[in-house]
Design an enzyme around this catalytic site. Sequence first.
Site, short mmCIF file in Angstrom:
data_model
loop_
_atom_site.label_atom_id
_atom_site.label_comp_id
_atom_site.label_asym_id
_atom_site.label_seq_id
_atom_site.Cartn_x
_atom_site.Cartn_y
_atom_site.Cartn_z
N ASP A 168 22.07 21.57 -4.37
CA ASP A 168 20.73 21.57 -4.74
C ASP A 168 19.52 21.83 -3.92
OD1 ASP A 168 21.61 19.44 -2.94
OD2 ASP A 168 19.70 18.28 -3.54
N GLU A 172 21.30 16.46 -2.17
CA GLU A 172 20.93 16.25 -0.85
C GLU A 172 19.55 16.49 -0.53
OE1 GLU A 172 20.07 17.47 3.39
OE2 GLU A 172 19.54 18.59 1.66
#
EC number: 3.5.1.18
Length: 381
Positions: A80, A139
């Site tokens: 991400d 994250e």
Amino acid sequence: MNDHTPLSIAKALIACPSITPATGSVFDAAEAMLELLGFTVERFLAGEGDDDPDHGAPVENLFAIRGNGGRHFAFAGHFDVVPPGNGWTSDPFEPEIRGDLLYGRGAVDMKGSIAAFIAALKHIPEDAGTISLIITGDEEGPAIYGTRALIDHMQARGTIPDMCLVGEPTSVNRLGDMMKIGRRGSVNMWITVEGVQGHVAYPHLADNPITKLTAILAEIDALILDEGTEFFQPSNIEVTDLTVGNPAHNVIPARAEARLSIRFNDRHSGDSLSKMIAEIVERGGGTLKPVISGEPFFTPPGELSNAIASAVKAVTGLDPEPSTTGGTSDARFLSKICPVVEFGLCNATMHKLDEAVAIADLDQLTEIYRRIVTAILTVRT
């Protein structure tokens, strides 16, 4: 993809939009690459059915493993990325080479590091030992359903690594000048002080919460938590918000609020700091809501950091500084199951417009990762 160069892999990953929380195409691309290298790939969604927008669900996670004996070395990272924002020179999800740099969102944080590790695997024999990749799509966001869910998955299948390298962009000025052997913890706190609204000309009929709140904040500001340790900088408390929301100049408000953020070393815990601040707040007439984002972790210098340092020295000629500076990372979760060190690309452009990685750094990082894995797996236990 038969072309397993770090540049080609990085371009393929960047080309998959994966704003946090990430799912889908970027995991498809990685799965195809890893299966060609002999990995068993397990993917799952976490947080399905969670309707709380603050949790950023659902999240996709990937656990890939190759080998079933010897030492187990893991690489952890995240697909991400933060939203690219406006003003890029080129499309942030269309990787573009200009000069010696590869541009695109995630180039350094951290699709570039993942690409380097995957590229390194091509040069590591399948019978060398056990290698796994722990890759999340959560994250950069709340980190509720990411690495923590992956740890649960690994524990359920009885697969815990002996040590783990997290590929965060730790280098500062040159590739290899810094590695992270720990990180400070983080706790955010919301202070609320209730008062009694009234007219400023009749203060005896009101109770001003601002006066109480400023007194509380002054006492907190006077605290010296510690002077730091051998490997950690001093803990610090910062006031990050003050809110009253009073539009009238002649009204004493009914409520005042503040927010604190504390970054703390391993002399404290989130719970101990919450209790310390709560005593001050409650004594001053307020209430406290703490949210612990992560506890500090520390991996003492040893085999893993030595292997990283040796590999970096051989490839770049640098001696990486063992540091605990910076914000939190998912290493705070992984440190609970095995020794963890972070090492990766230069972080100068992470989260910025026109994020970019030097193509030469991708090549060097691939060789560094190859040397690290080889050194760890060839040690006999």
